[in-house]
Write a protein that holds these residues in place. Sequence first.
Motif, PDB file in Angstrom:
ATOM      1  N   TRP A 198       0.809  -1.227   0.000  1.00 18.15           N
ATOM      2  CA  TRP A 198       0.000   0.000   0.000  1.00 18.15           C
ATOM      3  C   TRP A 198       0.835   1.266   0.000  1.00 18.15           C
ATOM      4  CZ3 TRP A 198      -3.981  -1.516  -2.137  1.00 18.15           C
ATOM      5  CH2 TRP A 198      -4.596  -2.736  -1.820  1.00 18.15           C
ATOM      6  N   PRO A 199       1.819   1.376   0.879  1.00 18.18           N
ATOM      7  CA  PRO A 199       2.682   2.563   0.758  1.00 18.18           C
ATOM      8  C   PRO A 199       3.354   2.664  -0.611  1.00 18.18           C
ATOM      9  CG  PRO A 199       3.477   1.067   2.467  1.00 18.18           C
ATOM     10  CD  PRO A 199       2.128   0.618   2.101  1.00 18.18           C
ATOM     11  N   CYS A 200       3.805   1.542  -1.140  1.00 14.42           N
ATOM     12  CA  CYS A 200       4.471   1.577  -2.447  1.00 14.42           C
ATOM     13  C   CYS A 200       3.520   2.039  -3.534  1.00 14.42           C
ATOM     14  CB  CYS A 200       5.017   0.187  -2.790  1.00 14.42           C
ATOM     15  SG  CYS A 200       6.450  -0.301  -1.807  1.00 14.42           S
ATOM     16  N   TRP A 201       2.376   1.388  -3.595  1.00 13.62           N
ATOM     17  CA  TRP A 201       1.432   1.735  -4.646  1.00 13.62           C
ATOM     18  C   TRP A 201       0.915   3.159  -4.448  1.00 13.62           C
ATOM     19  CZ3 TRP A 201      -3.659  -1.214  -6.236  1.00 13.62           C
ATOM     20  CH2 TRP A 201      -3.989  -0.815  -7.537  1.00 13.62           C
ATOM     21  N   SER A 202       0.680   3.525  -3.197  1.00 12.58           N
ATOM     22  CA  SER A 202       0.174   4.863  -2.921  1.00 12.58           C
ATOM     23  C   SER A 202       1.132   5.924  -3.446  1.00 12.58           C
ATOM     24  CB  SER A 202      -0.022   5.051  -1.415  1.00 12.58           C
ATOM     25  OG  SER A 202      -1.050   4.215  -0.935  1.00 12.58           O
ATOM     26  N   ALA A 203       2.389   5.774  -3.133  1.00  7.92           N
ATOM     27  CA  ALA A 203       3.360   6.799  -3.521  1.00  7.92           C
ATOM     28  C   ALA A 203       3.477   6.895  -5.034  1.00  7.92           C
ATOM     29  CB  ALA A 203       4.723   6.480  -2.902  1.00  7.92           C
ATOM     30  N   VAL A 204       3.616   5.753  -5.665  1.00 11.08           N
ATOM     31  CA  VAL A 204       3.818   5.756  -7.113  1.00 11.08           C
ATOM     32  C   VAL A 204       2.556   6.211  -7.839  1.00 11.08           C
ATOM     33  CG1 VAL A 204       4.204   4.265  -9.089  1.00 11.08           C
ATOM     34  CG2 VAL A 204       5.630   4.028  -7.060  1.00 11.08           C
ATOM     35  N   ILE A 237      -6.031  12.171   4.793  1.00 11.42           N
ATOM     36  CA  ILE A 237      -6.666  10.857   4.665  1.00 11.42           C
ATOM     37  C   ILE A 237      -7.998  10.831   5.403  1.00 11.42           C
ATOM     38  CG2 ILE A 237      -6.447   8.425   5.305  1.00 11.42           C
ATOM     39  CD1 ILE A 237      -3.444   8.686   4.714  1.00 11.42           C
ATOM     40  N   ASP A 238      -8.035  11.410   6.585  1.00  7.32           N
ATOM     41  CA  ASP A 238      -9.297  11.541   7.320  1.00  7.32           C
ATOM     42  C   ASP A 238     -10.393  12.092   6.436  1.00  7.32           C
ATOM     43  OD1 ASP A 238      -8.438  10.606   9.723  1.00  7.32           O
ATOM     44  OD2 ASP A 238      -8.162  12.560  10.663  1.00  7.32           O
ATOM     45  N   PHE A 239     -10.077  13.208   5.839  1.00  7.09           N
ATOM     46  CA  PHE A 239     -11.086  13.903   5.033  1.00  7.09           C
ATOM     47  C   PHE A 239     -11.537  13.061   3.854  1.00  7.09           C
ATOM     48  CE2 PHE A 239     -12.352  16.905   1.663  1.00  7.09           C
ATOM     49  CZ  PHE A 239     -13.361  17.579   2.327  1.00  7.09           C
ATOM     50  N   ALA A 240     -10.587  12.440   3.196  1.00  3.55           N
ATOM     51  CA  ALA A 240     -10.937  11.619   2.029  1.00  3.55           C
ATOM     52  C   ALA A 240     -11.875  10.486   2.423  1.00  3.55           C
ATOM     53  CB  ALA A 240      -9.671  11.060   1.387  1.00  3.55           C
ATOM     54  N   LEU A 241     -11.618   9.868   3.578  1.00  3.87           N
ATOM     55  CA  LEU A 241     -12.456   8.754   4.009  1.00  3.87           C
ATOM     56  C   LEU A 241     -13.811   9.235   4.515  1.00  3.87           C
ATOM     57  CD1 LEU A 241      -9.832   6.518   5.861  1.00  3.87           C
ATOM     58  CD2 LEU A 241     -10.715   6.312   3.535  1.00  3.87           C
ATOM     59  N   ALA A 242     -13.813  10.388   5.169  1.00  2.00           N
ATOM     60  CA  ALA A 242     -15.063  10.871   5.761  1.00  2.00           C
ATOM     61  C   ALA A 242     -15.976  11.507   4.715  1.00  2.00           C
ATOM     62  CB  ALA A 242     -14.759  11.869   6.879  1.00  2.00           C
ATOM     63  N   ASP A 275      -6.669   8.217  -2.737  1.00  2.00           N
ATOM     64  CA  ASP A 275      -7.307   7.868  -4.003  1.00  2.00           C
ATOM     65  C   ASP A 275      -7.624   6.380  -4.051  1.00  2.00           C
ATOM     66  OD1 ASP A 275      -8.243   9.023  -6.416  1.00  2.00           O
ATOM     67  OD2 ASP A 275      -6.665   7.974  -7.504  1.00  2.00           O
ATOM     68  N   ILE A 276      -6.668   5.575  -3.625  1.00  2.00           N
ATOM     69  CA  ILE A 276      -6.873   4.126  -3.624  1.00  2.00           C
ATOM     70  C   ILE A 276      -7.994   3.737  -2.680  1.00  2.00           C
ATOM     71  CG2 ILE A 276      -5.815   1.968  -2.884  1.00  2.00           C
ATOM     72  CD1 ILE A 276      -3.162   3.041  -3.981  1.00  2.00           C
ATOM     73  N   ALA A 277      -8.027   4.372  -1.530  1.00  2.00           N
ATOM     74  CA  ALA A 277      -9.048   4.021  -0.534  1.00  2.00           C
ATOM     75  C   ALA A 277     -10.419   4.546  -0.920  1.00  2.00           C
ATOM     76  CB  ALA A 277      -8.642   4.572   0.832  1.00  2.00           C
ATOM     77  N   THR A 278     -10.434   5.527  -1.806  1.00  2.00           N
ATOM     78  CA  THR A 278     -11.676   6.206  -2.151  1.00  2.00           C
ATOM     79  C   THR A 278     -12.283   5.674  -3.445  1.00  2.00           C
ATOM     80  OG1 THR A 278     -11.320   8.304  -1.018  1.00  2.00           O
ATOM     81  CG2 THR A 278     -12.511   8.389  -3.069  1.00  2.00           C
ATOM     82  N   ARG A 279     -11.450   5.563  -4.488  1.00  2.00           N
ATOM     83  CA  ARG A 279     -11.971   5.115  -5.777  1.00  2.00           C
ATOM     84  C   ARG A 279     -11.352   3.801  -6.198  1.00  2.00           C
ATOM     85  NH1 ARG A 279     -10.906   9.037 -10.317  1.00  2.00           N
ATOM     86  NH2 ARG A 279      -8.769   8.285  -9.975  1.00  2.00           N
ATOM     87  N   GLY A 280     -10.281   3.403  -5.536  1.00  2.00           N
ATOM     88  CA  GLY A 280      -9.507   2.247  -5.974  1.00  2.00           C
ATOM     89  C   GLY A 280      -9.946   0.956  -5.318  1.00  2.00           C
ATOM     90  N   PRO A 281      -9.055   0.000  -5.312  1.00  2.00           N
ATOM     91  CA  PRO A 281      -9.393  -1.349  -4.863  1.00  2.00           C
ATOM     92  C   PRO A 281      -9.735  -1.436  -3.378  1.00  2.00           C
ATOM     93  CG  PRO A 281      -7.044  -1.154  -5.243  1.00  2.00           C
ATOM     94  CD  PRO A 281      -7.651   0.112  -5.732  1.00  2.00           C
ATOM     95  N   LEU A 282      -9.342  -0.442  -2.603  1.00  2.00           N
ATOM     96  CA  LEU A 282      -9.618  -0.485  -1.162  1.00  2.00           C
ATOM     97  C   LEU A 282     -10.960   0.134  -0.809  1.00  2.00           C
ATOM     98  CD1 LEU A 282      -7.309  -1.946  -0.226  1.00  2.00           C
ATOM     99  CD2 LEU A 282      -6.217   0.122   0.599  1.00  2.00           C
ATOM    100  N   ARG A 283     -11.668   0.601  -1.835  1.00  2.00           N
ATOM    101  CA  ARG A 283     -12.927   1.282  -1.592  1.00  2.00           C
ATOM    102  C   ARG A 283     -13.947   0.359  -0.932  1.00  2.00           C
ATOM    103  NH1 ARG A 283     -17.125   3.468  -6.050  1.00  2.00           N
ATOM    104  NH2 ARG A 283     -17.070   1.252  -6.481  1.00  2.00           N
ATOM    105  N   GLY A 284     -14.639   0.895   0.050  1.00  2.00           N
ATOM    106  CA  GLY A 284     -15.667   0.126   0.708  1.00  2.00           C
ATOM    107  C   GLY A 284     -15.158  -0.767   1.825  1.00  2.00           C
ATOM    108  N   GLN A 285     -13.840  -0.776   2.004  1.00  2.00           N
ATOM    109  CA  GLN A 285     -13.268  -1.601   3.082  1.00  2.00           C
ATOM    110  C   GLN A 285     -13.641  -1.027   4.451  1.00  2.00           C
ATOM    111  OE1 GLN A 285     -11.885  -3.528   0.924  1.00  2.00           O
ATOM    112  NE2 GLN A 285     -11.228  -5.227   2.201  1.00  2.00           N
ATOM    113  N   ASP A 286     -13.455  -1.848   5.462  1.00  2.00           N
ATOM    114  CA  ASP A 286     -13.755  -1.419   6.825  1.00  2.00           C
ATOM    115  C   ASP A 286     -12.975  -0.148   7.169  1.00  2.00           C
ATOM    116  OD1 ASP A 286     -14.331  -1.213   9.497  1.00  2.00           O
ATOM    117  OD2 ASP A 286     -12.850  -2.719  10.102  1.00  2.00           O
TER     118      ASP A 286
END
Lengths: 212, 212
Positions: A167-173, B105-110, B178-189
């Motif tokens: 995650w840190p790797c992919w996030s940064a890149v 990150i807080d803001f993006a998730l909230a 971005d990953i947590a919001t629109r990417g593969p991690l979206r919707g995770q706990d």
Amino acid sequence: MPQITSSYHHGDLHAALVGAGLALARKGGVDAVGVRDVTRQAGVSPAAAYRHFEDHRALVLAVALAAQDHLAEAIVARIATETADAPGDRDAAVARLRGVGLGYIDFALAEPGWFELALLTFDPGGEAPSVMVAEQIPAPFLLLLQALDACLDAGILTAAQREHAEWPCWSAVHGFADIATRGPLRGQDPAVLAALGADVVERIIAGVRADR
Amino acid sequence: MPQITSSYHHGDLHAALVGAGLALARKGGVDAVGVRDVTRQAGVSPAAAYRHFEDHRALVLAVALAAQDHLAEAIVARIATETADAPGDRDAAVARLRGVGLGYIDFALAEPGWFELALLTFDPGGEAPSVMVAEQIPAPFLLLLQALDACLDAGILTAAQREHAEWPCWSAVHGFADIATRGPLRGQDPAVLAALGADVVERIIAGVRADR
DNA sequence: ACGCTATGTTCACAGTGTTTACATCGACAA
DNA sequence: TTGTCGATGTAAACACTGTGAACATAGCGT
């Protein structure tokens, strides 16, 4: 071999539409790949697309998958050049990891339109992403996971460092690619962007290798 | 004080439209803020928007600026809580840097909808981005620069490490968001996402502080 | 009281994704 | 060979979008 009928029935419209979408997306990004534009480019009526794709979304997603393939190719290419002159296992492992990051950035800078498309791949759009099945892990991401595992095997990373390191790797890149493509760095001198990108890659690798 | 006319002339339609856009964007993201939807929500005809905004783009951008303010607020709030119990100058400096990342990150998730909007701010859309004038540096980015400078002053970072450090930092944090919001991690706990995000922040800080 | 300007409305137009009914091709069976 | 049928493409229409032009109203300054 499918004869070119040249009238009414197209040989393989599905592929033709994806190809047209790829061409349109190359300049113009994701917004350029609309039903009417794609079908026009393929020399076919708009409604014809609905024989091969459920939806506009489905068409875009098919094009995005094709773009993702190109991204994966760019990464493997860069891995090859980076690991070309890396003597030991340890050097080769970090070179490989570096190659993943640099290849990702390479592609984003060289083909911003396709890159934008490829991102849609990671977003199923549906409801529950839940668990990623191994079969449907995007190839670029898989290359990252393998590179990190190789680092673990080579002793570059401890087990604790390896954990969640993707995650840190992919996030940064990915973050840098996004910034350089759509963000404040867009349109900057390519040489400068390449240098900054390389810096980002080195620093995230250092961050992942740091003590925990 | 503007009287509520309640007929024909709206008190302050410009602000009302931005407010409506903000409300619509909160759920639905950037796609939800269209001319017709926004004006409908404001109880006004579609063409009225063109008295206050050049374009659909201009409207969205105005809403995006408002969303960006909220992002900046979230960051300063998180900085406050992180630096609350940081004794020395050195601890305070890294706590502040950490706060920038965690707040982002807080803001993006909230508020993923607003976050998506805020990103448009960094993309002028026009032709030549060239040089960013100090006046128009986005507030969130400015907070990052200041936090990094504070780290330099506190001796956390050397001059060499400080150089261009904003890009790896922003890349990692933005990329994760971005990953947590629109990417593969979206919707995770959310708890898992918060933990992963914190991990990303720690590792990029370590990467920036690493030897060069 | 009289305009003048700012602001909002109505109507129209081009363009989009999408559906429905129809036309045509290619292949398979009698 | 001929008939039929499913797959594939077309044409026309619908609802929707952003946007511009012509018109209407409200409130302010002279």
